[in-house]
Design a protein around this motif. Structure first.
Motif, PDB file in Angstrom:
ATOM      1  N   ARG A   1       6.165  -1.386 -13.128  1.00 15.57           N
ATOM      2  CA  ARG A   1       7.324  -1.208 -13.890  1.00 15.57           C
ATOM      3  C   ARG A   1       8.476  -0.515 -13.307  1.00 15.57           C
ATOM      4  NH1 ARG A   1       6.049  -1.434 -19.636  1.00 15.57           N
ATOM      5  NH2 ARG A   1       5.166  -3.642 -19.436  1.00 15.57           N
ATOM      6  N   ALA A   2       7.986   0.781 -12.827  1.00 17.60           N
ATOM      7  CA  ALA A   2       9.262   1.513 -12.141  1.00 17.60           C
ATOM      8  C   ALA A   2       9.274   1.357 -10.869  1.00 17.60           C
ATOM      9  CB  ALA A   2       8.713   3.081 -12.324  1.00 17.60           C
ATOM     10  N   GLY A   3       8.499   0.323 -10.303  1.00 18.98           N
ATOM     11  CA  GLY A   3       8.811  -0.205  -8.617  1.00 18.98           C
ATOM     12  C   GLY A   3       8.371   0.567  -7.666  1.00 18.98           C
ATOM     13  N   LYS A   4       7.368   1.525  -8.211  1.00 26.02           N
ATOM     14  CA  LYS A   4       6.946   2.511  -7.273  1.00 26.02           C
ATOM     15  C   LYS A   4       5.357   2.241  -6.763  1.00 26.02           C
ATOM     16  CE  LYS A   4       6.929   7.441  -6.113  1.00 26.02           C
ATOM     17  NZ  LYS A   4       6.557   8.786  -6.745  1.00 26.02           N
ATOM     18  N   ILE A   5       5.417   1.257  -5.969  1.00 27.39           N
ATOM     19  CA  ILE A   5       3.667   0.938  -5.769  1.00 27.39           C
ATOM     20  C   ILE A   5       3.608   0.947  -4.338  1.00 27.39           C
ATOM     21  CG2 ILE A   5       3.508  -0.341  -8.063  1.00 27.39           C
ATOM     22  CD1 ILE A   5       3.794  -2.940  -6.308  1.00 27.39           C
ATOM     23  N   VAL A   6       2.568   1.112  -3.890  1.00 28.46           N
ATOM     24  CA  VAL A   6       1.888   0.845  -2.528  1.00 28.46           C
ATOM     25  C   VAL A   6       1.362  -0.484  -2.704  1.00 28.46           C
ATOM     26  CG1 VAL A   6       0.548   1.590  -0.657  1.00 28.46           C
ATOM     27  CG2 VAL A   6       1.508   3.212  -2.239  1.00 28.46           C
ATOM     28  N   THR A   7       1.900  -1.598  -1.768  1.00 27.72           N
ATOM     29  CA  THR A   7       1.313  -2.900  -1.995  1.00 27.72           C
ATOM     30  C   THR A   7       0.048  -3.088  -1.103  1.00 27.72           C
ATOM     31  OG1 THR A   7       2.793  -3.622  -0.474  1.00 27.72           O
ATOM     32  CG2 THR A   7       3.587  -3.756  -2.641  1.00 27.72           C
ATOM     33  N   MET A   8      -0.532  -4.199  -1.516  1.00 23.61           N
ATOM     34  CA  MET A   8      -1.689  -4.848  -0.660  1.00 23.61           C
ATOM     35  C   MET A   8      -1.022  -4.975   0.547  1.00 23.61           C
ATOM     36  SD  MET A   8      -4.149  -7.666  -1.739  1.00 23.61           S
ATOM     37  CE  MET A   8      -5.251  -8.569  -0.492  1.00 23.61           C
ATOM     38  N   ASP A   9       0.065  -5.566   0.908  1.00 24.34           N
ATOM     39  CA  ASP A   9       0.984  -5.843   1.979  1.00 24.34           C
ATOM     40  C   ASP A   9       1.130  -4.664   2.996  1.00 24.34           C
ATOM     41  OD1 ASP A   9       0.623  -8.707   2.475  1.00 24.34           O
ATOM     42  OD2 ASP A   9       2.332  -8.643   0.940  1.00 24.34           O
ATOM     43  N   ASP A  10       1.412  -3.434   2.445  1.00 22.07           N
ATOM     44  CA  ASP A  10       1.879  -2.119   2.804  1.00 22.07           C
ATOM     45  C   ASP A  10       0.520  -1.522   3.280  1.00 22.07           C
ATOM     46  OD1 ASP A  10       4.135  -2.098   1.815  1.00 22.07           O
ATOM     47  OD2 ASP A  10       3.883  -0.849   0.119  1.00 22.07           O
ATOM     48  N   LEU A  11      -0.412  -1.718   2.883  1.00 22.93           N
ATOM     49  CA  LEU A  11      -1.872  -1.448   3.341  1.00 22.93           C
ATOM     50  C   LEU A  11      -2.394  -2.212   4.672  1.00 22.93           C
ATOM     51  CD1 LEU A  11      -3.990   0.594   2.634  1.00 22.93           C
ATOM     52  CD2 LEU A  11      -5.181  -1.595   1.700  1.00 22.93           C
TER      53      LEU A  11
END
Length: 550
Positions: A378-388
């Motif tokens: 929700r806060a937009g602070k995520i490490v995405t699968m694509d980043d990984l």
RNA sequence: GCCCCUGUAGCUCAGAGGAUAGAGCAGCGGUUUCCUAAACCGUUGGUCGGAAGUUCGAAUCUUCCCAGGGGCGCCA
């Protein structure tokens, strides 16, 4: 396969000697090589029912087995273990079978085509897939591949929660970003809304496509339109992330579509018929506490809308209706509180709750420079699968997730993963495969690679390292069955590391390609070629590439 | 408070009733005229969180305790 051979020989021997064998005993590979290649506890297990001591019984059995030419040595040791050293000829015979099986090595009809539904990832369609989803994808997909290999009929499904109020919030977030693009002052972006950059990108894309037309619709039409647009875009995003991870689903089941089919009303009426619903505070409740849940759960809220639970239950019922006899849900750790209520519903409706199996993947913690990164979609602070995938690559990411058992918490240090990429076990295993490829290339260059390997060469494979490699290869079919039964794909990684270590050691110790002794070279090449093939089988199950060169 | 998961070498983790508990990384010392040194060899390092129980035998099963993480909405 070797354990079965020894087990069968033992049974035969017990029968001939007239020894009772009611109790199950095992044949294992001892952890200390001094105790032989294989070991059985049968004398200790059967001593009681034969009213004798383990040692005496063991002596009797081993004496009879010594005549068997498959065993080079049979010994009694410790409290009554029977230890076996197998004859090279037996290993050679087994190796030839493995070789002939080629890519079908490890295949079996063990699963008897049982229809198993594997539901995993099932992330909310409100943003990019995160790292927990990546873990679920790797785990679920590898489990699927192993199950299929050993003869089950598994199916992979992704359940799309495209009808809840999270999706409404997504549409509202998108509208705000659109208005922002048009220069409206939207004030502070609401806490509840989705803050991720991707929402801005969606707004830009929609604006480029439709411009102000969006704002000419009625409010109601606009929200529906924004919802549809956001959903299809995000689903596409998720699908493509999964594709980069080599994870493909057989089915994507939409909650919205299920609702449209009227299954919600159906489920409510089933539960009502089962006499386990009631009304309180203008809401309809499910008396799940009667079936072991902590408290009762709301089915229909006081505003007339239904909770997540109802369509999800309906979805599970469709799985049963479609003939699946085992339903496996792979969930994140935050869902464990949800389990009692769905089990309660199975009971209430008279289904066998044993058919429902839930595997919890524990959380993944991301560390950056030794510090934990708190994630919030929700806060937009995520490490995405694509980043990984961008950072460590598909192979390393999949390996890393598969290598840990489901119940283990997983700490992932992004910086360390970047820094250590040469030291990651996945490279160790891939390198073993690449080294074999390199040897084969050299053998072809030196012209000692034969058109066909002769069976007579087998006798030359008699070094302890060679027999140990054959033993390891022969282990795979049983391992795959165990992985499928216990839902433990992580054991593939352990297997790969062990096999790779054997190959690296063998490589360092023996010269494989030697034009001066062509036959010996060919025997060893034959062993390595088959090993390479088996490694490729396992890599494929893990969804990891088997490089010819590194 | 209730529920789930975890606790094994400095770090990350295997080990699902068997014998002297393992691997990778990190540390220390070696190995390359020869198939890729992303490797190999040697070595340092452990009261398996603690206690009791079950049995021929427990890191593994049971109970209790301690510590860490997570979950307990008419959210999904």
């Amino acid at each position: 396969m070797i354990k079965e051979i020894i087990h069968a020989q033992l049974i035969e021997c017990l029968e001939t000697l007239g020894i009772s064998h009611e109790k199950e005993f095992s044949v294992e590979i001892p952890n200390n090589t001094e105790y032989g290649d294989y070991s059985s506890n049968c004398a200790m297990v059967l001593a009681k029912e034969n009213k004798t001591s383990p040692k005496v019984l063991a002596e009797k059995i081993s004496k009879a087995l010594k005549k068997n030419k498959d065993f080079k040595k049979v010994e009694v040791a410790g409290p009554g273990f029977i230890n076996f050293v197998l004859s090279p000829a037996l290993y050679q015979r087994i190796f030839w079978d493995i070789r002939k099986a080629e890519n079908s090595f490890g295949d079996s009809d063990f699963g008897a085509e049982e229809k198993i539904l594997l539901e995993f990832v099932s992330a909310n369609p409100t943003g990019p897939l995160n790292i927990v989803s990546a873990r679920a994808a790797a785990f679920g997909d590898t489990l699927y591949r192993v199950m299929k290999k050993v003869g089950f009929a598994p199916v992979r499904e992704f359940y799309i929660n495209d009808a809840g109020n999270q999706v409404d919030i997504l549409a509202e977030s998108l509208e705000l970003r659109l208005r922002e693009l048009h220069g409206d002052n939207i004030g502070e972006f609401p806490y509840e809304a989705y803050h991720g950059e991707y929402v801005k990108h969606l707004a830009q894309k929609l604006n480029a496509l439709e411009g102000v037309r969006v704002f000419m619709m009625t409010e109601k039409d606009r929200m529906e339109h924004l919802k549809d647009f956001a959903l299809s875009e995000i689903l596409e995003m998720q699908r493509s992330s999964l594709e980069r991870f080599d994870v493909v689903f057989d089915g994507w089941v939409s909650e919205k579509a299920l609702r449209a089919e009227g299954v919600v009303e159906e489920v409510l009426s089933y539960l009502t018929e089962a006499d386990c619903t009631y009304e309180k505070d203008d809401a309809i409740w499910f008396a799940s506490s009667k079936f072991g849940d902590d408290k009762d759960r709301v089915l229909m809220k006081s505003d007339g809308s239904i909770t997540y639970f109802v369509p999800d239950l309906a979805y599970h019922l469709t799985k049963l209706q479609r003939g699946f006899t085992t339903l496996i849900d792979i969930f994140g750790p935050d869902h464990h509180g949800y389990v009692p209520r769905i089990r309660a519903a199975f009971q209430a409706l008279g289904y066998d709750e044993k058919m429902l199996e839930i595997i919890f993947l524990q959380q993944v913690n991301i560390f950056e420079g030794g510090e934990r990164v708190k994630m919030s979609k929700r806060a937009g602070k995520i490490v995405t699968m694509d980043d990984l995938i961008d950072v460590v690559g598909k192979d390393a990411a999949r390996y890393f997730f598969i290598a840990r058992k489901a119940s283990a918490h997983l700490n992932f240090d992004l910086e360390l993963a970047l820094k250590q990429n040469n030291e990651n076990p996945v490279y160790y295993c891939q390198y073993a495969h690449a080294r074999i490829a390199s040897i084969i290339k050299k053998a072809k260059k030196e012209k000692i690679w034969p058109k066909a390997f002769k069976k007579e060469l087998l006798v030359k494979l008699n070094k302890p390292e060679e027999l140990a490699i054959i033993q390891k290869l022969a282990d795979l079919p049983e391992l795959l069955r165990l992985i499928a039964i216990h839902r433990e794909p992580h054991r593939l990684a352990t297997y790969m590391e062990e096999l790779s270590a054997m190959i690296h050691k063998y490589y360092a110790r023996y010269q494989i390609v030697n034009p001066k002794s062509k036959e010996l070279s060919q025997a060893r090449l034959m062993l390595l070629e088959t090993t390479k093939n088996v490694m490729a089988i396992v890599f494929d199950l893990m969804g990891i590439s088997a490089p010819e060169k590194m």
